[in-house]
Design a protein around this motif. Structure first.
Motif, PDB file in Angstrom:
ATOM      1  N   UNK A  20      36.444  39.208  26.877  1.00  0.00           N
ATOM      2  CA  UNK A  20      36.641  40.591  26.440  1.00  0.00           C
ATOM      3  C   UNK A  20      35.838  40.865  25.159  1.00  0.00           C
ATOM      4  N   UNK A  21      36.039  42.027  24.574  1.00  0.00           N
ATOM      5  CA  UNK A  21      35.290  42.434  23.379  1.00  0.00           C
ATOM      6  C   UNK A  21      35.587  41.543  22.170  1.00  0.00           C
ATOM      7  N   UNK A  22      36.721  40.831  22.175  1.00  0.00           N
ATOM      8  CA  UNK A  22      37.060  39.896  21.096  1.00  0.00           C
ATOM      9  C   UNK A  22      36.543  38.490  21.384  1.00  0.00           C
ATOM     10  N   UNK A  23      35.713  38.354  22.433  1.00  0.00           N
ATOM     11  CA  UNK A  23      35.132  37.081  22.859  1.00  0.00           C
ATOM     12  C   UNK A  23      36.208  36.083  23.289  1.00  0.00           C
ATOM     13  N   UNK A  24      37.259  36.596  23.918  1.00  0.00           N
ATOM     14  CA  UNK A  24      38.362  35.783  24.422  1.00  0.00           C
ATOM     15  C   UNK A  24      38.460  36.012  25.922  1.00  0.00           C
ATOM     16  N   UNK A  25      38.644  34.929  26.678  1.00  0.00           N
ATOM     17  CA  UNK A  25      38.859  35.086  28.112  1.00  0.00           C
ATOM     18  C   UNK A  25      40.277  35.620  28.320  1.00  0.00           C
ATOM     19  N   UNK A  26      40.414  36.859  28.795  1.00  0.00           N
ATOM     20  CA  UNK A  26      41.741  37.453  28.926  1.00  0.00           C
ATOM     21  C   UNK A  26      42.477  36.930  30.163  1.00  0.00           C
ATOM     22  N   UNK A  27      43.783  37.084  30.150  1.00  0.00           N
ATOM     23  CA  UNK A  27      44.596  36.660  31.286  1.00  0.00           C
ATOM     24  C   UNK A  27      44.173  37.344  32.577  1.00  0.00           C
ATOM     25  N   UNK A  28      43.649  38.566  32.489  1.00  0.00           N
ATOM     26  CA  UNK A  28      43.201  39.292  33.683  1.00  0.00           C
ATOM     27  C   UNK A  28      42.089  38.568  34.431  1.00  0.00           C
ATOM     28  N   UNK A  29      41.410  37.639  33.755  1.00  0.00           N
ATOM     29  CA  UNK A  29      40.301  36.909  34.365  1.00  0.00           C
ATOM     30  C   UNK A  29      40.708  35.483  34.759  1.00  0.00           C
ATOM     31  N   UNK A  30      41.996  35.208  34.723  1.00  0.00           N
ATOM     32  CA  UNK A  30      42.504  33.872  35.054  1.00  0.00           C
ATOM     33  C   UNK A  30      43.275  33.929  36.369  1.00  0.00           C
ATOM     34  N   UNK A  31      42.840  33.103  37.318  1.00  0.00           N
ATOM     35  CA  UNK A  31      43.428  33.057  38.649  1.00  0.00           C
ATOM     36  C   UNK A  31      43.639  31.598  39.031  1.00  0.00           C
ATOM     37  N   UNK A  32      44.789  31.297  39.623  1.00  0.00           N
ATOM     38  CA  UNK A  32      45.124  29.910  39.957  1.00  0.00           C
ATOM     39  C   UNK A  32      44.093  29.264  40.878  1.00  0.00           C
ATOM     40  N   UNK A  33      43.596  29.991  41.872  1.00  0.00           N
ATOM     41  CA  UNK A  33      42.606  29.425  42.788  1.00  0.00           C
ATOM     42  C   UNK A  33      41.320  29.041  42.075  1.00  0.00           C
ATOM     43  N   UNK A  34      40.860  29.899  41.168  1.00  0.00           N
ATOM     44  CA  UNK A  34      39.654  29.594  40.405  1.00  0.00           C
ATOM     45  C   UNK A  34      39.919  28.436  39.452  1.00  0.00           C
ATOM     46  N   UNK A  35      41.092  28.429  38.848  1.00  0.00           N
ATOM     47  CA  UNK A  35      41.447  27.338  37.930  1.00  0.00           C
ATOM     48  C   UNK A  35      41.432  25.991  38.656  1.00  0.00           C
ATOM     49  N   UNK A  36      41.992  25.938  39.865  1.00  0.00           N
ATOM     50  CA  UNK A  36      42.010  24.695  40.641  1.00  0.00           C
ATOM     51  C   UNK A  36      40.597  24.259  41.010  1.00  0.00           C
ATOM     52  N   UNK A  37      39.754  25.208  41.420  1.00  0.00           N
ATOM     53  CA  UNK A  37      38.359  24.905  41.761  1.00  0.00           C
ATOM     54  C   UNK A  37      37.624  24.344  40.541  1.00  0.00           C
ATOM     55  N   UNK A  38      37.764  25.028  39.416  1.00  0.00           N
ATOM     56  CA  UNK A  38      37.097  24.648  38.164  1.00  0.00           C
ATOM     57  C   UNK A  38      37.577  23.282  37.686  1.00  0.00           C
ATOM     58  N   UNK A  39      38.878  23.058  37.703  1.00  0.00           N
ATOM     59  CA  UNK A  39      39.448  21.780  37.252  1.00  0.00           C
ATOM     60  C   UNK A  39      38.919  20.624  38.093  1.00  0.00           C
TER      61      UNK A  39
END
Length: 184
Positions: A20-39
């Motif tokens: 976001x504008x504060x250079x923080x990954x917001x919760x709106x961009x966090x998804x369990x499926x993507x998290x599992x893939x990334x991990x």
């Protein structure tokens, strides 16, 4: 380094932002499926490379070898706060020298951001895994690559010789998918 496989990983909003504008990954961009893939991808990598604001904050994070891009050192130095981390200033040393210092000579290097870090490796990725959250918009946010939003992340990857493969659905309820962009 021919023995190293360079892979990039990012999830972006519909407007190509990774934070976001504060250079923080917001919760709106966090998804369990993507998290599992990334991990799973990071667990397979031999080395993680990122900038000062990027981190994965996962249970295995402390066990992963990493290179952190910074201007706080002249070239290469051990990270005093993490025995598995190497601090690297690209203005003072080569990527190969940083990998050598980290003790990694082969395997996969996972590049996880930010924008400037991704940009440094655009012509070196073997594959870039672009996750897309098409229902999320982050106006005024941090672009995933230099050149976004004037061009889309997909246009930038294509301009650097990468071709889109078959997307994989990570979260059907939110239409979140990941597409491998491979070196042609």
């Amino acid at each position: 380094m021919p023995a190293l496989r360079i892979e990039g990983y990012v999830i972006v909003s519909a407007d190509g932002m990774l934070a976001n504008a504060r250079n923080v990954m917001p919760d709106e961009l966090k998804f369990e499926g993507d998290k599992a893939f990334f991990t799973a991808a990071l667990d397979r990598a031999g080395l993680i490379l990122h900038g000062r604001n990027s981190y994965e904050d996962q249970p295995n994070s402390p066990r992963r070898k990493r290179i952190i891009l910074t201007q706080k050192v002249d070239a290469i130095a051990p990270d005093p706060s993490n025995p598995k981390a190497t601090l690297w200033n690209p203005a003072g040393a080569t990527f190969e020298a940083a990998c050598e210092h980290a003790g990694v000579r082969d395997g996969t290097v996972a590049i996880i951001g930010g924008s400037g870090v991704f940009g440094m490796f655009m012509d070196h990725y073997d594959v870039f895994w672009l996750s897309l959250a098409p229902r999320v918009r982050l106006p005024g946010g941090e672009p995933c690559f230099p050149g976004v939003p004037a061009r889309s992340p997909q246009q930038i990857l294509a301009a650097h010789g990468l071709r889109a493969g078959e997307p994989q659905m990570l979260d059907a309820a939110n239409d979140v998918s990941v597409t491998p962009w491979r070196r042609a």
